[in-house]
Motif scaffolding. Structure first.
Motif, mmCIF file in Angstrom:
data_model
loop_
_atom_site.group_PDB
_atom_site.id
_atom_site.type_symbol
_atom_site.label_atom_id
_atom_site.label_comp_id
_atom_site.label_asym_id
_atom_site.label_seq_id
_atom_site.Cartn_x
_atom_site.Cartn_y
_atom_site.Cartn_z
ATOM 1 N N ARG A 2 56.723 78.378 0.437
ATOM 2 C CA ARG A 2 56.669 76.926 0.250
ATOM 3 C C ARG A 2 56.191 76.559 -1.161
ATOM 4 O O ARG A 2 56.802 75.720 -1.826
ATOM 5 C CB ARG A 2 55.734 76.336 1.329
ATOM 6 N N ASP A 3 55.140 77.238 -1.613
ATOM 7 C CA ASP A 3 54.591 76.949 -2.937
ATOM 8 C C ASP A 3 55.541 77.392 -4.052
ATOM 9 O O ASP A 3 55.625 76.752 -5.092
ATOM 10 C CB ASP A 3 53.234 77.626 -3.112
ATOM 11 N N LYS A 4 56.256 78.485 -3.791
ATOM 12 C CA LYS A 4 57.206 78.983 -4.791
ATOM 13 C C LYS A 4 58.343 77.972 -4.963
ATOM 14 O O LYS A 4 58.801 77.715 -6.059
ATOM 15 C CB LYS A 4 57.768 80.332 -4.330
ATOM 16 N N ARG A 5 58.776 77.397 -3.862
ATOM 17 C CA ARG A 5 59.843 76.396 -3.897
ATOM 18 C C ARG A 5 59.392 75.174 -4.697
ATOM 19 O O ARG A 5 60.132 74.642 -5.517
ATOM 20 C CB ARG A 5 60.185 76.002 -2.462
ATOM 21 N N ALA A 53 57.059 75.027 -6.919
ATOM 22 C CA ALA A 53 56.726 75.357 -8.305
ATOM 23 C C ALA A 53 57.958 75.293 -9.200
ATOM 24 O O ALA A 53 57.849 75.025 -10.393
ATOM 25 C CB ALA A 53 56.115 76.748 -8.373
ATOM 26 N N THR A 54 59.143 75.511 -8.629
ATOM 27 C CA THR A 54 60.351 75.571 -9.460
ATOM 28 C C THR A 54 60.808 74.197 -9.917
ATOM 29 O O THR A 54 61.191 74.036 -11.061
ATOM 30 C CB THR A 54 61.506 76.282 -8.722
ATOM 31 N N TRP A 55 60.803 73.205 -9.025
ATOM 32 C CA TRP A 55 61.359 71.902 -9.410
ATOM 33 C C TRP A 55 60.369 71.011 -10.123
ATOM 34 O O TRP A 55 60.768 70.034 -10.755
ATOM 35 C CB TRP A 55 61.962 71.170 -8.202
ATOM 36 N N LYS A 56 59.072 71.352 -10.040
ATOM 37 C CA LYS A 56 58.050 70.481 -10.616
ATOM 38 C C LYS A 56 58.214 70.301 -12.125
ATOM 39 O O LYS A 56 58.266 69.193 -12.622
ATOM 40 C CB LYS A 56 56.662 71.049 -10.323
ATOM 41 N N MET A 57 58.295 71.416 -12.823
ATOM 42 C CA MET A 57 58.368 71.345 -14.273
ATOM 43 C C MET A 57 59.804 71.536 -14.744
ATOM 44 O O MET A 57 60.276 72.644 -14.950
ATOM 45 C CB MET A 57 57.461 72.409 -14.905
#
Ligand SMILES: [Zn+2]
Length: 59
Positions: free
Chosen positions: A14-17, A19-23
């Motif tokens: 969930r966190d990996k997902r 982390a990708t679109w945030k920045m």
């Protein structure tokens, strides 16, 4: 009945997902008329044109 996930998404997945679109920097293109940086597929804010046609009347 609503959609029900078969498997629990782990914290790491969930966190990996997330982390990708945030920045992700917004991609900008140059206006074909005035050369101003603008969002693609949108009317240029500087000159009010889209696809070399005037959409918004500028003063
Ligand atoms: Zn423009």
């Amino acid at each position: 009945m609503s959609i029900c996930p078969k498997n629990k998404t782990s914290k790491a997945r969930r966190d990996k997902r997330r982390a990708t679109w945030k920045m992700s920097a917004p991609n900008l293109v140059k206006c074909s008329k005035c050369g101003e940086l603008m969002l693609p597929h949108r009317v240029c804010k500087a000159c009010g044109t889209y696809n070399k046609k005037e959409i918004i009347a500028m003063d």
